[in-house]
Design an enzyme around this catalytic site. Structure first.
Site, PDB file in Angstrom:
ATOM      1  N   CYS A 217       1.218 -36.357  61.449  1.00  0.00           N
ATOM      2  CA  CYS A 217       1.296 -35.248  62.393  1.00  0.00           C
ATOM      3  C   CYS A 217       2.391 -35.471  63.428  1.00  0.00           C
ATOM      4  O   CYS A 217       3.071 -34.530  63.829  1.00  0.00           O
ATOM      5  CB  CYS A 217      -0.062 -35.040  63.046  1.00  0.00           C
ATOM      6  SG  CYS A 217      -1.308 -34.490  61.844  1.00  0.00           S
TER       7      CYS A 217
ATOM      8  N   GLU B 278      -3.610 -30.466  63.555  1.00  0.00           N
ATOM      9  CA  GLU B 278      -2.252 -30.227  64.040  1.00  0.00           C
ATOM     10  C   GLU B 278      -1.412 -29.508  62.988  1.00  0.00           C
ATOM     11  O   GLU B 278      -0.680 -28.566  63.294  1.00  0.00           O
ATOM     12  CB  GLU B 278      -1.542 -31.552  64.385  1.00  0.00           C
ATOM     13  CG  GLU B 278      -2.252 -32.386  65.421  1.00  0.00           C
ATOM     14  CD  GLU B 278      -3.158 -33.458  64.836  1.00  0.00           C
ATOM     15  OE1 GLU B 278      -3.179 -34.568  65.383  1.00  0.00           O
ATOM     16  OE2 GLU B 278      -3.850 -33.182  63.842  1.00  0.00           O
TER      17      GLU B 278
END
Length: 165
Positions: A97, A66
């Site tokens: 994330c 991510e």
């Protein structure tokens, strides 16, 4: 009548296609010996960022799929905020994330498999529903969950089968 903001308009018909792109990136990471997680960031129907896990090869503990995809997207559009975008990731995001997703103003997250040990969207908490957040993120889990989970299971099965050095 309630107005729908652009970030709330969802085209679920392409979710599987974009998740397959993320799975292809996960395979690239696995080929390098990284845990196979892939991510793509989409804005206006186009992929603007791609990434796969690379903390080992990059000597960077923050190099989750991510994080890599969001960094690439921000560079591509020359903006640290990515409103109206959707992040597709093969594994439920962790707390690091999830925080980045909020700070990036990503509108929607679509993930595949659950992460029972560190997933913060559903498994170990529900980060995106916290009242203190100044940005709301729409979330959908379970897209191609079996395929995403199988990639991870196969990777760790092969890793356990290798003799220790």
């Amino acid at each position: 009548m309630r107005q729908i903001r652009p970030a709330q308009i969802i085209d679920r018909s392409r979710d599987q296609d974009f998740m397959r792109e993320a799975l292809a990136l996960a395979a690239q990471g696995a080929a390098l010996g990284e845990v196979p997680v892939g991510a793509v960031l989409v804005q206006d129907g186009e992929i603007i960022g791609r990434g796969f896990n690379c903390p080992i090869s990059g000597s960077d503990p923050s190099a989750h799929a991510e994080m890599v995809a969001i960094r690439a997207a921000a560079q591509a559009v020359s903006n640290y905020r990515l409103p109206g975008s959707t992040l597709y990731v093969t594994l439920e995001p962790c707390s690091m994330c999830a925080g980045l997703i909020v700070h990036s103003r990503i509108a929607r997250v679509v993930y595949g498999a659950l992460e029972p040990k560190a997933g913060i969207v559903q498994s170990q908490g529900q980060f995106f529903t916290q009242g203190f957040l100044n940005h709301r993120v729409l979330v959908e889990g379970g897209v191609l969950a079996d395929e995403c989970g199988a990639v991870l299971s196969e990777f760790f099965k092969a890793r356990r089968a290798k003799p220790a050095i």
